[in-house]
Scaffold this active site. Structure first.
Site, PDB file in Angstrom:
ATOM      1  N   ARG B 146      -9.271  -7.781  53.044  1.00 59.11           N
ATOM      2  CA  ARG B 146      -8.923  -6.403  53.366  1.00 59.11           C
ATOM      3  C   ARG B 146      -7.586  -6.000  52.745  1.00 59.11           C
ATOM      4  O   ARG B 146      -7.479  -4.988  52.039  1.00 59.11           O
ATOM      5  CB  ARG B 146      -8.854  -6.254  54.883  1.00 59.11           C
ATOM      6  CG  ARG B 146      -8.456  -4.888  55.384  1.00 59.11           C
ATOM      7  CD  ARG B 146      -8.188  -4.951  56.884  1.00 59.11           C
ATOM      8  NE  ARG B 146      -9.340  -5.461  57.584  1.00 59.11           N
ATOM      9  CZ  ARG B 146     -10.348  -4.693  58.015  1.00 59.11           C
ATOM     10  NH1 ARG B 146     -10.308  -3.396  57.809  1.00 59.11           N
ATOM     11  NH2 ARG B 146     -11.376  -5.219  58.633  1.00 59.11           N
ATOM     12  N   THR B 147      -6.556  -6.806  52.981  1.00 54.38           N
ATOM     13  CA  THR B 147      -5.227  -6.485  52.459  1.00 54.38           C
ATOM     14  C   THR B 147      -5.234  -6.499  50.926  1.00 54.38           C
ATOM     15  O   THR B 147      -4.657  -5.624  50.280  1.00 54.38           O
ATOM     16  CB  THR B 147      -4.189  -7.499  52.990  1.00 54.38           C
ATOM     17  OG1 THR B 147      -4.209  -7.463  54.415  1.00 54.38           O
ATOM     18  CG2 THR B 147      -2.804  -7.181  52.500  1.00 54.38           C
ATOM     19  N   ARG B 197       0.731 -13.165  49.405  1.00 53.62           N
ATOM     20  CA  ARG B 197       0.455 -13.562  50.778  1.00 53.62           C
ATOM     21  C   ARG B 197       0.577 -15.075  50.845  1.00 53.62           C
ATOM     22  O   ARG B 197       0.096 -15.779  49.969  1.00 53.62           O
ATOM     23  CB  ARG B 197      -0.938 -13.143  51.195  1.00 53.62           C
ATOM     24  CG  ARG B 197      -1.162 -13.328  52.690  1.00 53.62           C
ATOM     25  CD  ARG B 197      -2.550 -12.963  53.103  1.00 53.62           C
ATOM     26  NE  ARG B 197      -2.707 -12.920  54.533  1.00 53.62           N
ATOM     27  CZ  ARG B 197      -2.653 -11.832  55.280  1.00 53.62           C
ATOM     28  NH1 ARG B 197      -2.402 -10.670  54.719  1.00 53.62           N
ATOM     29  NH2 ARG B 197      -2.831 -11.881  56.585  1.00 53.62           N
TER      30      ARG B 197
END
Lengths: 400, 400, 400
Positions: B146-147, B197
């Site tokens: 999603r990110t 991330r």
């Protein structure tokens, strides 16, 4: 270049267009204006995308003449300066591609015409910019590199961009328990069209019922793989020159192969088609398809003699026996896979104009020495998948 | 189109600009010149990128007025022809986005203004070409589809390009024992900005200390996820119309959810905010945040009555109880997750202007029938993430 | 801008060009015409791509002057308006990049010239659009994030597009038993060039024998990694200013490291080169390379004294001891890895103009405090990989 007066009478009636069409049509028009005048227009419409989702869902409905003439005419008028051959008047508007059955023979013919245009675009230039500014999300819940690359190539050949996820099942929020519907509602915020592969039959239909942007089913479990079915029929037309009156031999795994099942279904839409089923006993064509063909007046017969069938057919459509269907029974698998091989002996009895097709990947059910024969159509068939997907992306995002 | 005389007084003082700014600003200026005059200029500056890395690291420093007026004025003069609204004078220069705390309320307001511009760009055209020629690397040491898709969509909506790796931990040189710093030094050679991330708290800060290009933290373990915090606050402002004086109910997992912790932190920057904590006993808000709020004069209270809180609040911010936090104690998890559900009963007591938010993915802590209510803001919230990320990419690569 | 008369005498003799050249050259010419006149030309050539595959394969042949002057002159005439420095007359046409040995020193020099052009392009603009409309497929049968990102960055810096698969082995049709040849025949239908990494030695050569589009070997098992070899030699030339007469110390794992083996091979093409081998006993340079160097008249010697070698060399090329080569013998690994470390003591004895190189990733065989020294060339070396790959993509797709 068009003078500005061409556009002077242009107005925008957002509310008269169907939800999915509105967004993309306005985007396209905007793009045209921008590229022609090279100036910045601050805003045409300002509705938020979440306003376009019907709470009741909208299913998988596309319709001939489903749009008012007025709205279509408008779009057509603008498109005419860019791609005149696509503003062909009363065409249907495609909203989603969910299953092979949604297309009748007129729709197929219309899509094939666009695919042929795409073939020209792909072969003769460094790629169109037709879909510049559009974003396609490939949301794959199970990996299928071949299908994914074909769609992504199609999008990029038309100037569009791609967001990719090949492990949506394992990696995404789905692993945390998010519903498909919620995932779709999020991803539609990031993209203009979603190409989806899923492990569950019916997933694509559920996605389309939720999404306010077009969905293309790139295979949902044992269910449908409509773009494969379209490219198969397109390949027969391109190779043989016709669809009415053809003779097709379906060979191999006819019980589990969704490819041949969809193909049988689509061939029933044409006149005077004859279908031969040639398969080991354990993977014979099931009765539902046979009954369907009979009900549509399509002649079919089962045969154990590949040579005889090959000598009569326009198309020998070979398929892979799928090992995973046999579980522990490796002996049955081994027996089945060796039974009907397309080799140079088969080629020898085939007619000069006939072709060998295969959805790929193949193991040894077609021997490698067949590849050099011009009648080996399977790699051209794979390439046709690119043109069909380019055509569908064009139709779903820009319309006719 | 601007005449060439507009640019005649332009000169370039590379050495007066801060390292990260220099590279991108010169790139941008170059792009402007190129697109206006359509001519090739062989070279503006020729320093190698490795000269720009300070051996001492530079930390995570951004500053209001950190650039001399001279250099800013120059860039502004050129930008004015392209995006006049961004050459707003004395703005801060963003270098990296590492943690929510780096932003004060003026910085937040300024970023939100740009996000609003991005919303217009995304809705009304086929996408800007503002970041054409820029490359973003998404370096994900743990997957977060999603990110990642949100960032990649943001970059592509602005005309930029993306290099992706979703399994940096497993696949990259990291598996062979390479340090994060070495990986960053390599990847910065291939890209203009890194969205990262990581599974370790503090990783983003270490990356930023090494890199000569901007770093955006897209979540580092239990640490920070600043773009989520920004999009939450932006959503409150967009939905409620203000941030001072609002009442916010934080519901669900308040102990482990970094989202609500960051949000509480950011809300403390506004006046007359009241926060309610509604959570099962096992996942109550920890004392550090409570103490922080008290020290900043923010009123807060704990409540076990969701209905009462919902009736008073402008925002009901629901979160998912994270199963993975409970280990073997499935019983505790099951008890906690069913305790506070936002359903139509909750909606009924909520004020007309109030909204329900959720960072997504949700399981059943918000029932599906809530989705149809206009006060269900969570999918709009997800979409706002796109605008915030577009704004940050724009600010980091082009400046104001 | 060129007047249309420049092009009036232009004709296209597809049949006089080698297969791979034809397609791309015509594409490029088409692009030029399009960008100059901004008009649509419907079709230049209409052969289907499958006609271009020789059934006998074509191997890995590139040749100086392998094209007739006539066809080259044509292409050159058109290119001259766009990139005059590349129409340098009698250059070889690169068809595939399979192994380091395919390049002689003239070819290397010619490629390095183009790499230097690429360095200028990358540093001084927002990226070239030289490869706009071209699609590169990165077909990785084993993951190598660093190499993949480097190639993808190279393609995108030149305006090209990318199709990615990082898990071709696990995910693709290969898992179902498809041959590499079949996969290549499919993927070449979706792209203009394939960058391939494979776990089997010789895979790239097989792919090139099948494909009608260019193949770049990005590493095939224990076999070749030619772009790494090219970037190493390019880095030596860029850092030291020459290749003839240099002294190079190869340090670390000389038995299994394909990097140092390829480098030794390429250095043998230059005059008066002296090579020192410094390695733990268990990973000494093998006899085949030693014999090869001797046969080419290259002086070499083995040494156990890193300090002495470092004081004499222009280049200290350190490598990582690969743990995976030692199996259960962790003791041998631990002994080997600590033996020859490049640290500040080594730097102290090195000459001022000398450099430290490393193919990366590094563990602790070069200490971190070396990084700040200007003679630490390894991150510049990694960046040079970008320029070499840009150059190869340019040469394979557009020619000289």
């Amino acid at each position: 270049m068009a003078s500005s007066s061409t556009f002077s009478s242009w107005t925008f009636y957002g509310s008269t267009l169907a939800p999915k069409t509105t967004k993309h049509c306005s985007k396209f028009i905007y793009s045209c204006l921008n590229s022609c005048f090279n100036q910045t227009i601050s805003s045409i419409s300002s509705y938020a995308s979440h306003d376009m989702t019907s709470p009741n869902g909208k299913g998988v409905d596309w319709a001939w003449g489903g749009l008012s003439l007025k709205s279509r005419a408008q779009c057509g008028a603008l498109e005419v300066g860019i791609e005149s051959s696509y503003s062909v008047g009363n065409k249907f508007q495609l909203e989603d591609v969910i299953e092979a059955q949604q297309f009748d023979r007129d729709a197929l013919g219309a899509i094939f015409e666009v695919a042929l245009e795409m073939e020209k675009i792909e072969k003769n230039s460094t790629g169109s910019q037709m879909l510049k500014g559009y974003l396609m999300a490939t949301l794959f819940y199970e990996p299928s590199t071949r299908t994914r690359l074909s769609f992504e190539s199609a999008m990029k050949r038309l100037g569009g961009e791609v967001l990719t996820t090949e492990n949506a099942r394992e990696f995404s929020s789905a692993a945390k328990g998010e519903t498909l519907e919620d995932t779709i509602r999020t991803v539609e915020g990031y993209s203009d069209i979603i190409v989806m592969r899923h492990f569950e039959s019916g997933a694509a239909r559920r996605a389309a019922a939720t999404a306010s942007i077009p969905i293309i089913n790139a295979g949902d479990g044992p269910g449908q793989h409509p773009t494969q079915a379209l490219l198969d029929v397109y390949t027969i037309e391109r190779e043989i020159g016709k669809l009415d009156g053809i003779k097709v031999g379906l060979v191999g795994d006819l019980a589990y192969g969704r490819t041949v099942r969809s193909l049988a279904y689509l061939l029933a839409k044409y006149e005077d088609v004859k279908i031969y089923f040639v398969s080991p006993d354990v993977v014979k064509m099931k009765d539902d398809i046979k009954d369907y063909l009979t009900s549509k007046g399509v002649e079919w017969e089962e045969s154990a003699d590949l040579m005889e069938v090959a000598s009569k057919c326009d198309v020998v459509y070979q398929t892979r026996i799928q090992r995973e269907r046999f579980g522990e029974r490796v002996d049955l698998y081994e027996e089945a896979r060796g039974k009907y091989i397309v080799d140079c002996d088969v080629l020898r009895v085939m007619q000069k104009h006939a072709v060998v097709m295969h959805p790929l990947p193949r193991l040894d059910e077609i021997t490698v020495d067949v590849d050099a024969d011009p009648r080996a159509a399977y790699f051209r068939q794979a390439k046709n998948g690119l043109y069909i997907r380019m055509a569908l992306l064009k139709l779903l995002l820009l319309g006719w």
